[in-house]
Design an enzyme around this catalytic site. Structure first.
Site, PDB file in Angstrom:
ATOM      1  N   CYS A  91      30.305  39.158  37.709  1.00  0.00           N
ATOM      2  CA  CYS A  91      31.249  38.474  38.814  1.00  0.00           C
ATOM      3  C   CYS A  91      30.352  38.254  39.934  1.00  0.00           C
ATOM      4  CB  CYS A  91      32.569  39.134  38.823  1.00  0.00           C
ATOM      5  SG  CYS A  91      33.557  38.477  40.195  1.00  0.00           S
ATOM      6  N   HIS A 133      38.401  35.007  32.669  1.00  0.00           N
ATOM      7  CA  HIS A 133      37.893  35.619  34.028  1.00  0.00           C
ATOM      8  C   HIS A 133      38.497  35.041  35.130  1.00  0.00           C
ATOM      9  CE1 HIS A 133      34.493  37.918  36.254  1.00  0.00           C
ATOM     10  NE2 HIS A 133      34.891  37.065  37.164  1.00  0.00           N
ATOM     11  N   GLU A 134      38.391  33.786  35.320  1.00  0.00           N
ATOM     12  CA  GLU A 134      38.938  33.171  36.241  1.00  0.00           C
ATOM     13  C   GLU A 134      40.324  33.143  36.578  1.00  0.00           C
ATOM     14  OE1 GLU A 134      36.633  32.191  38.237  1.00  0.00           O
ATOM     15  OE2 GLU A 134      35.090  32.172  36.831  1.00  0.00           O
ATOM     16  N   HIS A 137      40.934  36.041  38.284  1.00  0.00           N
ATOM     17  CA  HIS A 137      40.944  36.018  39.902  1.00  0.00           C
ATOM     18  C   HIS A 137      42.256  35.497  40.575  1.00  0.00           C
ATOM     19  CE1 HIS A 137      36.876  37.348  40.774  1.00  0.00           C
ATOM     20  NE2 HIS A 137      36.251  36.461  39.870  1.00  0.00           N
TER      21      HIS A 137
HETATM   22 NI    NI Z   1      34.305  36.315  39.187  1.00  0.00          NI
END
Ligand code: NI
Length: 175
Positions: A91, A133-134, A137
């Site tokens: 990341c 993953h996004e 976030h």
């Molecule tokens: Ni990331």
């Protein structure tokens, strides 16, 4: 257009749930332009969420091919996921570190493109991983939440060193 500083683990904006975009206006387009510049300037980045540049909005961008401009997805939602896939995941907000993490292999996602048109994407393996993953976030979640306590300790130590080195290398930083 501008390259923005990528926020690092410990920054509260990374723990906040990002707000939905209600209007894709000039300000949003300019945020996306900054995200694209920031991703292009990063080393090996293939995805970036808006809160990683300090903007509390449900937007992420992705790019797998250097020849193509990154694409933006606004207000993304995962509607289905399936399977299991292990990937050595890193990341930009946890620089220099990566861990093998298991997540679903295939996801279906809905969202809007930069023109406000609905997009539906089925993605597997790396693209599927990027979307998950996004989305994490944008929900205030970092990949450290998938680690065991020893890995988290080690990660925090490494991140403290990275942040300290950054501060030392920045002549404008104050103690
Ligand atoms: Ni990331």
């Amino acid at each position: 257009m501008a390259v923005r500083e990528i926020r690092i683990y410990g920054d509260p904006v990374l723990k906040a749930v990002a707000e939905k975009v209600t209007n894709i206006d000039g300000a949003m387009v300019s945020i996306i332009d900054d995200m694209i510049d920031t991703l292009n300037a990063s080393s090996n980045g293939i995805g970036l969420a808006a809160n990683q540049i300090g903007v509390d909005k449900q937007i992420f961008i992705y790019s797998f091919d250097e020849d193509k401009p990154p694409k933006a997805i606004i207000n993304p939602v995962i509607t289905e996921s399936d399977g299991e896939w292990v990937y050595d995941e890193g990341c930009l907000s946890v620089p220099g570190l990566h861990w093998e993490i298991v997540r679903p292999k295939v996801v279906n996602m809905k969202g809007l493109d930069i023109n406000g048109n609905e997009v539906e994407i089925e993605a597997d393996e790396l693209f599927g991983r990027l979307i998950q993953h996004e989305l994490d976030h944008l929900n205030g979640k970092l990949l450290l939440e998938y680690l065991d306590s020893d890995q988290v300790k080690e990660a925090k130590r490494a991140i403290r060193e990275i942040v300290a080195n950054r501060a030392n290398n920045n002549p404008e930083s104050k103690i």
